[in-house]
Design an enzyme around this catalytic site. Structure first.
Site, PDB file in Angstrom:
ATOM      1  N   LEU A 147      54.220   8.171 -49.871  1.00  0.00           N
ATOM      2  CA  LEU A 147      54.879   7.777 -48.629  1.00  0.00           C
ATOM      3  C   LEU A 147      56.370   7.641 -48.868  1.00  0.00           C
ATOM      4  O   LEU A 147      56.794   6.924 -49.780  1.00  0.00           O
ATOM      5  CB  LEU A 147      54.329   6.436 -48.133  1.00  0.00           C
ATOM      6  CG  LEU A 147      52.825   6.361 -47.902  1.00  0.00           C
ATOM      7  CD1 LEU A 147      52.413   4.923 -47.620  1.00  0.00           C
ATOM      8  CD2 LEU A 147      52.418   7.279 -46.762  1.00  0.00           C
ATOM      9  N   GLU A 148      57.157   8.334 -48.076  1.00  0.00           N
ATOM     10  CA  GLU A 148      58.599   8.152 -48.095  1.00  0.00           C
ATOM     11  C   GLU A 148      58.904   7.129 -47.009  1.00  0.00           C
ATOM     12  O   GLU A 148      58.622   7.373 -45.838  1.00  0.00           O
ATOM     13  CB  GLU A 148      59.325   9.470 -47.811  1.00  0.00           C
ATOM     14  CG  GLU A 148      59.016  10.575 -48.796  1.00  0.00           C
ATOM     15  CD  GLU A 148      57.758  11.373 -48.466  1.00  0.00           C
ATOM     16  OE1 GLU A 148      57.308  11.350 -47.299  1.00  0.00           O
ATOM     17  OE2 GLU A 148      57.223  12.007 -49.372  1.00  0.00           O
ATOM     18  N   GLN A 167      49.060   5.984 -40.457  1.00  0.00           N
ATOM     19  CA  GLN A 167      47.784   6.418 -39.912  1.00  0.00           C
ATOM     20  C   GLN A 167      47.493   7.835 -40.367  1.00  0.00           C
ATOM     21  O   GLN A 167      48.404   8.659 -40.485  1.00  0.00           O
ATOM     22  CB  GLN A 167      47.768   6.302 -38.400  1.00  0.00           C
ATOM     23  CG  GLN A 167      48.890   7.011 -37.695  1.00  0.00           C
ATOM     24  CD  GLN A 167      48.916   6.728 -36.210  1.00  0.00           C
ATOM     25  OE1 GLN A 167      47.882   6.604 -35.574  1.00  0.00           O
ATOM     26  NE2 GLN A 167      50.105   6.630 -35.647  1.00  0.00           N
TER      27      GLN A 167
END
Length: 194
Positions: A147-148, A167
């Site tokens: 995740l960035e 999500q």
């Protein structure tokens, strides 16, 4: 075609989608928030954050090498704690991972799945962008999802482990793809650090 929450749960039951640990509860009404929206399932932030060292003033040449060889030396990591959040200041980029491990097996005899990772609207309204340029999770992927995270809002944001952070939107793939794993396949730490 995007799968509904009912179809996502059917895929979990038959093994065409694996999420470990499986998000729960499967239905609203148990006193806990249900992570299954009508056409997605929420995933949580893992326990480690990687961030660029503040004291380094490097220039990253995007033409040379894979991600880790270009920027891995510029990262530090920290573990998130329930009683001590990581404070994401405005304008700062960090890398995280989902707490859950996701697998989208390529199955020769059946339709395969792919997915997209998107931020949550409640976080976006505070300025948090999650996985903002490459949301596709390809068929055949297995691992926690990188995740960035960047804070584009005016206020600092507190990041805690296991916070619902993004999500997963699951889609069908037409045809059976051949394997072509990315440099990020099976990574276990933010930024691909080992």
């Amino acid at each position: 075609m995007i799968l509904s929450n009912v179809a996502i749960q059917q895929c979990l039951d038959e093994g065409s989608l694996v999420i470990e640990p499986e998000p729960s509860p499967r239905r609203p009404g148990s006193g806990q928030a249900c992570p299954y929206q009508t056409s997605s399932v929420d995933l949580q932030l893992g326990e480690e954050i990687a961030f660029f060292r503040d004291e380094q003033q490097a220039v990253i040449d995007l033409r040379n090498g894979d991600f880790l060889s270009r920027v891995g030396f510029q990262f530090e990591t920290t573990l998130l704690k329930d009683d001590e959040p990581f404070i994401l200041k405005p304008g700062r980029l960090v890398l995280g991972r989902t707490f859950e491990r996701v697998e989208l097996p390529i199955r020769e005899e059946k339709t395969c799945l792919a997915a997209r990772v998107e931020g949550r609207s409640s976080h976006a309204r505070c300025g948090l962008l999650v996985h903002f340029t490459a949301p596709t999770i390809h068929a055949g992927f297995a691992g926690s999802i990188a995740l960035e995270l960047i804070n584009l809002g005016p206020y600092s944001l507190a990041l805690y482990p296991k916070t619902p952070i993004c999500q997963l939107i699951v889609e069908t793939v037409e045809g059976v793809p051949f394997r072509n794993d990315s440099q990020f396949q099976a990574q276990t730490r933010p930024g691909g650090l080992s």
